[in-house]
Design a protein around this motif. Structure first.
Motif, PDB file in Angstrom:
ATOM      1  N   LEU A 152     -27.120 -16.056 -11.239  1.00 37.66           N
ATOM      2  CA  LEU A 152     -26.747 -15.006 -10.312  1.00 37.66           C
ATOM      3  C   LEU A 152     -25.607 -14.153 -10.855  1.00 37.66           C
ATOM      4  O   LEU A 152     -25.372 -13.050 -10.381  1.00 37.66           O
ATOM      5  N   GLN A 153     -24.891 -14.647 -11.865  1.00 38.41           N
ATOM      6  CA  GLN A 153     -23.785 -13.880 -12.434  1.00 38.41           C
ATOM      7  C   GLN A 153     -24.270 -12.578 -13.058  1.00 38.41           C
ATOM      8  O   GLN A 153     -23.480 -11.685 -13.316  1.00 38.41           O
ATOM      9  N   THR A 154     -25.565 -12.444 -13.338  1.00 32.76           N
ATOM     10  CA  THR A 154     -26.088 -11.205 -13.905  1.00 32.76           C
ATOM     11  C   THR A 154     -26.178 -10.106 -12.854  1.00 32.76           C
ATOM     12  O   THR A 154     -26.352  -8.954 -13.192  1.00 32.76           O
ATOM     13  N   ILE A 155     -26.081 -10.470 -11.568  1.00 33.21           N
ATOM     14  CA  ILE A 155     -26.134  -9.473 -10.502  1.00 33.21           C
ATOM     15  C   ILE A 155     -24.757  -8.841 -10.381  1.00 33.21           C
ATOM     16  O   ILE A 155     -23.765  -9.533 -10.140  1.00 33.21           O
ATOM     17  N   GLN A 156     -24.696  -7.543 -10.546  1.00 33.69           N
ATOM     18  CA  GLN A 156     -23.428  -6.836 -10.562  1.00 33.69           C
ATOM     19  C   GLN A 156     -22.941  -6.453  -9.165  1.00 33.69           C
ATOM     20  O   GLN A 156     -21.757  -6.348  -8.924  1.00 33.69           O
ATOM     21  N   TYR A 157     -23.884  -6.228  -8.240  1.00 36.95           N
ATOM     22  CA  TYR A 157     -23.539  -5.752  -6.912  1.00 36.95           C
ATOM     23  C   TYR A 157     -23.667  -6.883  -5.905  1.00 36.95           C
ATOM     24  O   TYR A 157     -24.727  -7.461  -5.760  1.00 36.95           O
ATOM     25  N   SER A 174     -33.188 -11.939  -8.766  1.00 34.35           N
ATOM     26  CA  SER A 174     -33.049 -11.324 -10.089  1.00 34.35           C
ATOM     27  C   SER A 174     -32.390  -9.951 -10.030  1.00 34.35           C
ATOM     28  O   SER A 174     -31.921  -9.447 -11.051  1.00 34.35           O
ATOM     29  N   HIS A 175     -32.330  -9.334  -8.822  1.00 31.59           N
ATOM     30  CA  HIS A 175     -31.756  -7.992  -8.729  1.00 31.59           C
ATOM     31  C   HIS A 175     -31.411  -7.679  -7.280  1.00 31.59           C
ATOM     32  O   HIS A 175     -32.186  -7.963  -6.374  1.00 31.59           O
ATOM     33  N   TYR A 176     -30.236  -7.097  -7.087  1.00 30.16           N
ATOM     34  CA  TYR A 176     -29.866  -6.496  -5.805  1.00 30.16           C
ATOM     35  C   TYR A 176     -28.853  -5.410  -6.094  1.00 30.16           C
ATOM     36  O   TYR A 176     -27.856  -5.652  -6.772  1.00 30.16           O
ATOM     37  N   ASP A 177     -29.137  -4.208  -5.598  1.00 32.79           N
ATOM     38  CA  ASP A 177     -28.220  -3.088  -5.844  1.00 32.79           C
ATOM     39  C   ASP A 177     -27.835  -2.362  -4.559  1.00 32.79           C
ATOM     40  O   ASP A 177     -27.284  -1.268  -4.606  1.00 32.79           O
ATOM     41  N   GLY A 178     -28.119  -2.986  -3.416  1.00 36.43           N
ATOM     42  CA  GLY A 178     -27.842  -2.356  -2.132  1.00 36.43           C
ATOM     43  C   GLY A 178     -29.027  -1.571  -1.597  1.00 36.43           C
ATOM     44  O   GLY A 178     -29.121  -1.308  -0.406  1.00 36.43           O
TER      45      GLY A 178
END
Length: 194
Positions: free
Chosen positions: A38-43, A70-74
């Protein structure tokens, strides 16, 4: 090997099923460990970690299926699963696993959007349809966008349920393998005495 299972558990692996019996007498177990931290998720990585913890406590099948964000950006949310933990006798992903992954992707996006808006509620899937386009024989990833949110969540501010539909696509590698439409309801929290 069966006798090494405890060692691998201590190293963060999850046991997901049986394995072969070598030489007719040495049992093995299938175990997985996510290599996509999860550390790869920036947001909002802390929210994604909270969601993963909530699933592991309340939806234990999510761990068995090897689900990981694998991805979340809002705006968009992507949820992957471990293909090896979800294979059927044909060497592709179980249809039920495809469905479950889509349901959780929609639920996860809603939960994160509630946090974005400072709202509290409990998402529930009320109705759904799914169309399968082909087998899932590569890494499965469900993708969903926040279409219509946060406006559709506003009834919660008045203590009313929010109802809306989400479209979720599930990919097998780069190929579209399934399309899911889920009608979700978010119930407002119960007031004391209700």
């Amino acid at each position: 090997r069966q006798e090494a299972v405890e060692f691998y558990r201590k190293c963060g692996f999850l046991e997901v099923g049986g394995g072969p019996v070598s030489f007719g007498r040495i049992p093995h177990r299938q175990m997985i460990k996510s290599l996509s931290p999860l550390q790869t998720i920036q947001y909002r990585p802390e929210w994604c970690q909270d969601l993963t913890t909530r699933w592991s406590r309340g939806v234990p099948i999510s761990e068995k299926m090897g689900m990981h964000i694998s991805h979340y950006d809002g705006q968009t949310f992507h949820l992957k699963a471990n293909l090896a933990a979800n294979l059927n006798v044909h060497g592709s992903m179980f249809a039920g696993s495809v469905y479950s992954q889509c349901v959780l992707a929609g639920w996860g996006l809603i939960w994160l959007q509630l946090k974005e808006e400072g709202l509290v509620g409990e998402p529930v899937l009320a109705e759904s349809t799914i169309k399968y386009h082909g087998p899932v024989d590569e890494e499965p990833e469900a993708r969903v966008a926040r279409e219509g949110m946060p406006a559709v969540l506003q009834p919660l501010k008045r203590g009313e349920p929010a109802t809306f539909s989400l479209k979720i696509q599930l990919f097998s590698g780069s190929k579209l393998a399934a399309e899911f439409c889920g009608h979700y309801v978010v119930q407002p929290p119960r007031r004391p005495g209700q």
